[in-house]
Write a protein that holds these residues in place. Structure first.
Motif, PDB file in Angstrom:
ATOM      1  N   GLY A 149       0.813  -1.204   0.000  1.00  0.00           N
ATOM      2  CA  GLY A 149       0.000   0.000   0.000  1.00  0.00           C
ATOM      3  C   GLY A 149       0.848   1.256   0.000  1.00  0.00           C
ATOM      4  N   THR A 150       0.202   2.389   0.319  1.00  0.00           N
ATOM      5  CA  THR A 150       0.844   3.697   0.358  1.00  0.00           C
ATOM      6  C   THR A 150       0.693   4.288   1.749  1.00  0.00           C
ATOM      7  OG1 THR A 150       0.341   4.067  -1.980  1.00  0.00           O
ATOM      8  CG2 THR A 150       0.851   6.007  -0.660  1.00  0.00           C
ATOM      9  N   ILE A 151       1.792   4.826   2.284  1.00  0.00           N
ATOM     10  CA  ILE A 151       1.807   5.374   3.645  1.00  0.00           C
ATOM     11  C   ILE A 151       2.035   6.874   3.564  1.00  0.00           C
ATOM     12  CG2 ILE A 151       2.924   5.288   5.903  1.00  0.00           C
ATOM     13  CD1 ILE A 151       3.959   2.447   4.909  1.00  0.00           C
ATOM     14  N   LEU A 152       1.127   7.652   4.187  1.00  0.00           N
ATOM     15  CA  LEU A 152       1.220   9.104   4.142  1.00  0.00           C
ATOM     16  C   LEU A 152       1.131   9.700   5.540  1.00  0.00           C
ATOM     17  CD1 LEU A 152      -1.201  10.103   1.215  1.00  0.00           C
ATOM     18  CD2 LEU A 152       1.229   9.538   1.079  1.00  0.00           C
ATOM     19  N   LEU A 153       1.855  10.795   5.732  1.00  0.00           N
ATOM     20  CA  LEU A 153       1.651  11.705   6.849  1.00  0.00           C
ATOM     21  C   LEU A 153       1.073  12.992   6.287  1.00  0.00           C
ATOM     22  CD1 LEU A 153       5.011  11.363   8.838  1.00  0.00           C
ATOM     23  CD2 LEU A 153       2.861  10.138   9.221  1.00  0.00           C
ATOM     24  N   GLY A 154       0.079  13.540   6.963  1.00  0.00           N
ATOM     25  CA  GLY A 154      -0.465  14.837   6.584  1.00  0.00           C
ATOM     26  C   GLY A 154      -1.769  14.788   5.836  1.00  0.00           C
ATOM     27  N   GLN A 155      -2.090  13.660   5.176  1.00  0.00           N
ATOM     28  CA  GLN A 155      -3.316  13.537   4.400  1.00  0.00           C
ATOM     29  C   GLN A 155      -3.892  12.136   4.537  1.00  0.00           C
ATOM     30  OE1 GLN A 155      -4.805  15.979   2.746  1.00  0.00           O
ATOM     31  NE2 GLN A 155      -3.187  17.521   2.578  1.00  0.00           N
ATOM     32  N   ASP A 156      -5.206  12.036   4.312  1.00  0.00           N
ATOM     33  CA  ASP A 156      -5.878  10.752   4.255  1.00  0.00           C
ATOM     34  C   ASP A 156      -6.329  10.492   2.826  1.00  0.00           C
ATOM     35  OD1 ASP A 156      -7.364   8.403   4.856  1.00  0.00           O
ATOM     36  OD2 ASP A 156      -9.192   9.615   4.988  1.00  0.00           O
ATOM     37  N   PRO A 157      -5.732   9.526   2.130  1.00  0.00           N
ATOM     38  CA  PRO A 157      -6.183   9.211   0.783  1.00  0.00           C
ATOM     39  C   PRO A 157      -7.478   8.400   0.835  1.00  0.00           C
ATOM     40  CG  PRO A 157      -4.387   7.755   1.361  1.00  0.00           C
ATOM     41  CD  PRO A 157      -4.586   8.683   2.528  1.00  0.00           C
ATOM     42  N   ASP A 158      -8.612   9.025   0.492  1.00  0.00           N
ATOM     43  CA  ASP A 158      -9.894   8.327   0.545  1.00  0.00           C
ATOM     44  C   ASP A 158      -9.989   7.245  -0.519  1.00  0.00           C
ATOM     45  OD1 ASP A 158     -10.831   9.777   2.712  1.00  0.00           O
ATOM     46  OD2 ASP A 158     -11.571  11.387   1.446  1.00  0.00           O
ATOM     47  N   LYS A 159      -9.211   7.411  -1.564  1.00  0.00           N
ATOM     48  CA  LYS A 159      -8.977   6.330  -2.509  1.00  0.00           C
ATOM     49  C   LYS A 159      -7.491   6.028  -2.452  1.00  0.00           C
ATOM     50  CE  LYS A 159     -10.337   8.229  -6.289  1.00  0.00           C
ATOM     51  NZ  LYS A 159     -10.740   8.484  -7.696  1.00  0.00           N
ATOM     52  N   HIS A 160      -7.105   4.895  -3.005  1.00  0.00           N
ATOM     53  CA  HIS A 160      -5.693   4.529  -2.938  1.00  0.00           C
ATOM     54  C   HIS A 160      -4.801   5.562  -3.607  1.00  0.00           C
ATOM     55  CE1 HIS A 160      -2.249   1.593  -3.974  1.00  0.00           C
ATOM     56  NE2 HIS A 160      -2.109   2.016  -2.753  1.00  0.00           N
ATOM     57  N   LEU A 161      -5.296   6.210  -4.629  1.00  0.00           N
ATOM     58  CA  LEU A 161      -4.456   7.130  -5.382  1.00  0.00           C
ATOM     59  C   LEU A 161      -5.020   8.546  -5.395  1.00  0.00           C
ATOM     60  CD1 LEU A 161      -3.611   4.720  -8.323  1.00  0.00           C
ATOM     61  CD2 LEU A 161      -2.150   5.367  -6.422  1.00  0.00           C
ATOM     62  N   GLY A 162      -5.637   8.968  -4.309  1.00  0.00           N
ATOM     63  CA  GLY A 162      -6.055  10.365  -4.294  1.00  0.00           C
ATOM     64  C   GLY A 162      -7.243  10.661  -3.412  1.00  0.00           C
ATOM     65  N   ASP A 163      -8.031  11.679  -3.803  1.00  0.00           N
ATOM     66  CA  ASP A 163      -9.160  12.214  -3.048  1.00  0.00           C
ATOM     67  C   ASP A 163      -8.699  12.726  -1.682  1.00  0.00           C
ATOM     68  OD1 ASP A 163     -10.857  11.745  -5.095  1.00  0.00           O
ATOM     69  OD2 ASP A 163     -12.079  10.242  -4.092  1.00  0.00           O
ATOM     70  N   LEU A 164      -7.799  13.705  -1.691  1.00  0.00           N
ATOM     71  CA  LEU A 164      -7.307  14.309  -0.458  1.00  0.00           C
ATOM     72  C   LEU A 164      -8.207  15.482  -0.080  1.00  0.00           C
ATOM     73  CD1 LEU A 164      -3.486  14.335  -1.312  1.00  0.00           C
ATOM     74  CD2 LEU A 164      -4.867  12.476  -0.345  1.00  0.00           C
ATOM     75  N   GLU A 165      -8.451  15.670   1.230  1.00  0.00           N
ATOM     76  CA  GLU A 165      -9.354  16.705   1.707  1.00  0.00           C
ATOM     77  C   GLU A 165      -8.634  17.613   2.701  1.00  0.00           C
ATOM     78  OE1 GLU A 165     -13.254  15.464   2.962  1.00  0.00           O
ATOM     79  OE2 GLU A 165     -13.025  13.546   1.924  1.00  0.00           O
ATOM     80  N   ALA A 166      -8.703  18.934   2.443  1.00  0.00           N
ATOM     81  CA  ALA A 166      -8.044  19.890   3.335  1.00  0.00           C
ATOM     82  C   ALA A 166      -8.608  19.825   4.752  1.00  0.00           C
ATOM     83  CB  ALA A 166      -8.181  21.306   2.774  1.00  0.00           C
ATOM     84  N   VAL A 167      -9.903  19.570   4.881  1.00  0.00           N
ATOM     85  CA  VAL A 167     -10.542  19.601   6.200  1.00  0.00           C
ATOM     86  C   VAL A 167     -10.165  18.397   7.058  1.00  0.00           C
ATOM     87  CG1 VAL A 167     -12.487  21.009   5.467  1.00  0.00           C
ATOM     88  CG2 VAL A 167     -12.634  18.511   5.288  1.00  0.00           C
ATOM     89  N   GLN A 168      -9.431  17.425   6.496  1.00  0.00           N
ATOM     90  CA  GLN A 168      -8.931  16.301   7.287  1.00  0.00           C
ATOM     91  C   GLN A 168      -7.408  16.334   7.419  1.00  0.00           C
ATOM     92  OE1 GLN A 168     -10.471  12.916   5.091  1.00  0.00           O
ATOM     93  NE2 GLN A 168     -12.317  12.832   6.349  1.00  0.00           N
ATOM     94  N   SER A 169      -6.774  17.299   6.794  1.00  0.00           N
ATOM     95  CA  SER A 169      -5.312  17.326   6.757  1.00  0.00           C
ATOM     96  C   SER A 169      -4.733  17.621   8.137  1.00  0.00           C
ATOM     97  CB  SER A 169      -4.822  18.372   5.755  1.00  0.00           C
ATOM     98  OG  SER A 169      -5.200  19.673   6.144  1.00  0.00           O
ATOM     99  N   PHE A 170      -3.495  17.223   8.309  1.00  0.00           N
ATOM    100  CA  PHE A 170      -2.777  17.497   9.556  1.00  0.00           C
ATOM    101  C   PHE A 170      -2.100  18.860   9.463  1.00  0.00           C
ATOM    102  CE2 PHE A 170       1.140  17.480  12.053  1.00  0.00           C
ATOM    103  CZ  PHE A 170       0.625  17.229  13.308  1.00  0.00           C
ATOM    104  N   VAL A 171      -2.190  19.623  10.547  1.00  0.00           N
ATOM    105  CA  VAL A 171      -1.479  20.896  10.667  1.00  0.00           C
ATOM    106  C   VAL A 171      -0.740  20.864  11.993  1.00  0.00           C
ATOM    107  CG1 VAL A 171      -1.662  23.405  10.767  1.00  0.00           C
ATOM    108  CG2 VAL A 171      -3.256  22.101   9.340  1.00  0.00           C
ATOM    109  N   GLY A 172       0.572  21.043  11.958  1.00  0.00           N
ATOM    110  CA  GLY A 172       1.349  20.990  13.183  1.00  0.00           C
ATOM    111  C   GLY A 172       2.717  20.398  12.936  1.00  0.00           C
ATOM    112  N   GLU A 173       3.234  19.665  13.929  1.00  0.00           N
ATOM    113  CA  GLU A 173       4.579  19.105  13.864  1.00  0.00           C
ATOM    114  C   GLU A 173       4.568  17.613  14.171  1.00  0.00           C
ATOM    115  OE1 GLU A 173       7.221  21.216  16.445  1.00  0.00           O
ATOM    116  OE2 GLU A 173       6.697  23.184  15.620  1.00  0.00           O
TER     117      GLU A 173
END
Length: 223
Positions: A149-173
């Motif tokens: 699979g694909t591992i991300l920090l900062g975003q949740d891919p609602d599909k395997h290859l995209g559909d990123l949403e600003a309102v779920q994104s991480f802000v901070g450190e």
């Protein structure tokens, strides 16, 4: 090695950087919410897991009823391992379906040492906050986390290859993210909280982690 799936994901969101190695003594800063900024992590071994320990130090000033993704691992059809701060403030993690929810001290502007442990044999799962364990929950005994699979920090891919949403994104450190394919004992989790040396993560070791920065993510010294 970067997979074809990851290359396609990076191409879809449109902003890529060169492959980087090692974040020892560094902090990832996500300065504001976006639908395109993330860090892709490349594990040292396949994520074919029947147990794990995932640890990181995390801080955010985001408040109110807003989901925040802390860690996302997705294969083509499933969210294999996602860790969230939920809208009601609980911390939850999901293994291919309904989640396990924990009432924990809040994640704030001051850095929190956060670990998550789970094993398939018993289903026992717990969060550790600043070296202190939550109550156990029994969650998905017999389950296996699938690889490739694909591992991300900062975003949740609602599909395997995209559909990123600003309102779920991480802000901070985020810093000191490490992961093992087994459950660490209490002594080592507490030692990690106090920044003592322990066995290096065999999935992710922050000092040697392989990653790609995408969008507006900064790497700064951990002062």
């Amino acid at each position: 090695m970067i997979t074809a799936r990851l290359i396609l994901l990076l191409g879809i969101v449109g902003v890529t950087s060169a492959n980087e190695v090692g974040l020892g003594g560094k902090v990832l800063v996500f300065p504001y919410e976006t639908d395109f900024s993330f860090v892709a992590l490349i594990p040292q071994k396949e994520m074919d897991l029947r147990a794990f320990t995932l640890c990181m130090r995390v801080a955010t000033e985001l408040e109110g009823e807003r989901q925040i993704i802390l860690f996302a691992y997705r294969t083509p059809d499933y969210d294999e391992l996602n860790v969230w701060r939920e809208k009601d403030g609980r911390i939850a993690f999901y293994l291919s379906g309904d989640g396990a929810f924990f009432h924990l001290p809040p994640i704030t502007t001051f850095r929190t040492s956060l670990c998550l442990t789970w094993e398939s044999r018993t289903g026992l799962a717990a969060f550790w906050v600043d070296g202190r364990r939550s109550t156990y929950q029994v969650y998905k005994p017999g389950h296996t986390i699938r690889p490739k699979g694909t591992i991300l920090l900062g975003q949740d891919p609602d599909k395997h290859l995209g559909d990123l949403e600003a309102v779920q994104s991480f802000v901070g450190e985020v810093t000191d993210l490490n992961m093992w394919d087994y459950v660490l004992p209490r002594s080592q989790i507490q030692a990690l909280h106090y920044e003592h040396k322990i066995t290096k993560g065999n999935i992710f070791d922050w000092a040697t982690i392989e990653y790609q920065l995408n969008g507006n993510v900064m790497v700064v010294d951990d002062d």
